[in-house]
Design an enzyme around this catalytic site. Structure first.
Site, mmCIF file in Angstrom:
data_model
loop_
_atom_site.group_PDB
_atom_site.id
_atom_site.type_symbol
_atom_site.label_atom_id
_atom_site.label_comp_id
_atom_site.label_asym_id
_atom_site.label_seq_id
_atom_site.Cartn_x
_atom_site.Cartn_y
_atom_site.Cartn_z
ATOM 1 N N CYS A 383 0.835 -1.198 0.000
ATOM 2 C CA CYS A 383 0.000 0.000 0.000
ATOM 3 C C CYS A 383 0.874 1.254 0.000
ATOM 4 O O CYS A 383 1.490 1.551 -1.017
ATOM 5 C CB CYS A 383 -1.003 -0.049 1.146
ATOM 6 N N HIS A 509 -3.580 -5.166 0.232
ATOM 7 C CA HIS A 509 -3.025 -5.705 1.481
ATOM 8 C C HIS A 509 -3.061 -7.233 1.482
ATOM 9 O O HIS A 509 -4.045 -7.820 1.939
ATOM 10 C CB HIS A 509 -3.835 -5.200 2.678
ATOM 11 N N GLU A 511 -1.543 -9.197 3.387
ATOM 12 C CA GLU A 511 -1.404 -9.765 4.737
ATOM 13 C C GLU A 511 -2.734 -10.211 5.342
ATOM 14 O O GLU A 511 -2.776 -11.114 6.167
ATOM 15 C CB GLU A 511 -0.702 -8.765 5.675
HETATM 16 N N1 GLN Z 1 -2.055 6.676 2.775
HETATM 17 C C1 GLN Z 1 -2.149 5.926 1.584
HETATM 18 C C2 GLN Z 1 -3.505 6.082 0.913
HETATM 19 O O1 GLN Z 1 -4.447 6.489 1.541
HETATM 20 C C3 GLN Z 1 -1.846 4.448 1.820
HETATM 21 C C4 GLN Z 1 -2.805 3.761 2.713
HETATM 22 C C5 GLN Z 1 -2.285 2.468 3.267
HETATM 23 O O2 GLN Z 1 -1.079 2.226 3.283
HETATM 24 N N2 GLN Z 1 -3.173 1.624 3.798
HETATM 25 O O3 GLN Z 1 -3.654 5.796 -0.256
#
Ligand code: GLN
Length: 535
Positions: A383, A509, A511
């Protein structure tokens, strides 16, 4: 058979591992062939934990349907290997929100709206809700917080009412407490447990089983004493002794006959021994690793153990797959700069740059990405970690020194990570990100496709910003490959670097979907690459 309900409360102290006990019992019942799910009722006023800083309650766990939930739901999914949903996590805030919205709609027809019965009715409705799907034989409900806290009282009251409203054989209550060991006296102490059970009974809830967290084995005498003072049958006081791994706890609970007590109390005609073959194989591999690697996890919430819970667990699963002990070393990204990055990352066989929000620690993450890219260290960015791969590549390979995400600078000439159009209109924070499962099409022949063993995948998201497709051609020409795209929108979900031993950034994600029985391919890939790198 009616759906059976098991309620699990906790006393004496928080952090006793109610979620693990609930997951372990659920695992045992599932291994006996029953269809099981777990839900958690949290006593705070936030509608969901999505707006909470990870320092407050640890990681926010995201379900397939895009619910932002308590991290215990991660344990439920990892133990059971089945998906949870929005319905599996309810907060006091959500209960009140529903009741107050109904009140504004005039649904209470002029009645005074009160905690009993209106709030408790709504709690009970939600506690029973998953039972109406017909999908489950047993539903375990974990009551967050500690019995005696003002804020969990309505939940305990709802359980009291349900104990009378449900047929006796459809309802079971378990209370988890702590038996402290006093070193000076060299004695285990039962008094806090007695008081906690008294408090529960004063609220009208009678526990069927008391599970005692303890560092030392409970003698028969001690168990009898607790039974006597706490109004439960001898034999219904069981110990949960500190385990070497959370995944060992189901086996410990089986040895203590917790699943047997449950099927007897709930009159479930099920005399199967739990089938835990694959689980035990996993534990065997976990207990006897023949290799080890160090993965450095670069993040900004590293001071709190639970902030990256699912990532930590995914490494446990992936490590076991290769009989490899993964030492996850956390590194505060704020501390990394161009001068110390090599030293700070010197022991890393692999590097993971973690998800996150906001500006703090961002530059440190970019230094870590650069180090991994230039030194050929196996790398996974998740992310925000993927977004920083893109920023790093833009700055140091494409030469766009001001490249950045518009999350931190909207004025940049190179907004390589930018907000999606439909996000721009949103001003409220809670529940407004791109959340939950989305399909992703992987490029045939790419590293990710070979890891997944397929080109069609689905993974969970939680973010506002995206790879800015305007720059796709520049990146591709310079060698950063977009190897995963959303088939509907074309949004870039995966980047990789051909020629590097293992360099992958994913907007989603992975995970959240790793389990002991199905370790995630990307984590397995990183561990394997780290092992190869070490050799
Ligand atoms: N802050 C980033 C976004 O909002 C990444 C979010 C995250 O890592 N879950 O896109």
């Amino acid at each position: 058979m009616n759906t059976k309900f098991i309620f699990i409360s906790g006393g004496v102290a928080s952090s006793l591992g109610k979620g693990i006990i609930a997951s372990s019992l659920a695992k045992l019942l599932q291994a006996r062939g029953l269809r099981v799910t777990i839900q958690k009722f949290d006593p705070y006023i936030n509608i969901d934990p999505g707006t909470l800083n990870p320092y407050e309650h640890g990681e926010c766990y995201v379900t397939e349907d895009g619910a932002e939930t308590d991290l215990d739901l991660g344990h439920y999914e990892r133990f059971l290997g089945v998906h949870t949903s929005q319905a599996n996590n309810v907060t006091t805030g959500r209960i009140y929100h529903t009741v107050i919205t109904r009140e504004r709609e005039g649904a209470y027809l002029g009645k005074t709206v009160q905690i009993v019965p209106h709030i408790t009715d709504e709690i009970k409705r939600r506690m029973l809700l998953l039972g109406q799907t017909g999908d489950y034989d047993v539903i375990l409900t974990e009551i967050g917080g500690t019995v005696g806290d003002m804020e969990s009282q309505p939940f305990v009251e709802a359980v009291r009412q349900l104990q009378w409203e449900l047929p006796e054989e459809d309802c079971m209550t378990i209370h988890l407490t702590l038996i402290p060991y006093l070193h000076a006296a060299q004695e285990l102490k039962t008094k806090p447990t007695q008081h906690s059970v008294q408090m529960l009974q004063k609220a009208g809830v009678k526990p069927d089983v008391i599970v005692c967290r303890t560092e030392h084995p409970l003698s028969e005498d001690l168990r009898r004493k607790i039974a006597l003072f706490c109004n439960v049958r001898p034999g219904h006081v069981i110990q949960s002794i500190d385990a070497w791994s959370i995944y060992q706890v189901p086996l410990n609970m089986h040895e203590e006959h917790l699943d047997e007590l449950a099927v007897r109390k709930l009159q479930i005609e099920n005399f199967n021994e739990p089938n835990l073959g694959r689980w035990k194989e996993f534990l065997q591999r976990l207990a006897h690793p023949s290799h080890e690697v160090q993965i450095t996890l670069v993040g900004k919430y590293v001071e709190l153990q639970d902030a990256y819970k699912s990532i930590q667990e995914a490494f446990v699963h992936a490590g076991a797959a290769y009989e490899c002990k993964v030492h996850v070393k956390t590194l505060q990204s704020e501390h990394i700069n161009a001068d110390n990055v090599a030293e700070l990352l010197s022991g890393a066989d692999g590097i993971l740059v973690a998800p996150g929000f906001g500006e703090r620690g961002l530059e440190g993450k970019i230094h870590a990405v650069r180090y991994a890219r230039e030194k050929g260290i196996p790398f996974l960015g998740i992310c925000l970690g993927m977004q920083m791969c893109v920023v790093e590549f833009a700055r140091n390979v494409l030469g766009w020194k001001d490249a950045v995400s518009t999350e931190v600078n909207t004025q940049t000439k190179h907004p390589v990570i930018d907000m999606m159009e439909d996000q721009k209109k949103t001003t409220i924070k809670g529940g407004t990100m791109r959340l939950g499962a989305y399909a992703c099409q992987l490029e045939a022949g790419s590293l990710v496709a070979s890891l997944y063993g397929t080109t069609e995948i689905s993974e969970r998201h939680r973010h506002r910003y995206e790879f800015n497709s305007k720059y796709l051609e520049d990146f591709t020409k310079a060698g950063l490959k977009a190897s995963g795209r959303n088939p509907q929108t074309g949004l870039v979900e995966v980047v990789e670097l051909p020629g590097h031993p293992f360099f992958i950034g994913v907007q989603f994600h992975p995970e959240y979907k790793s389990t002991p029985e199905n370790p995630h391919p990307l984590f397995k890939g990183l561990v394997k690459a780290a092992l190869d790198n070490k050799k």
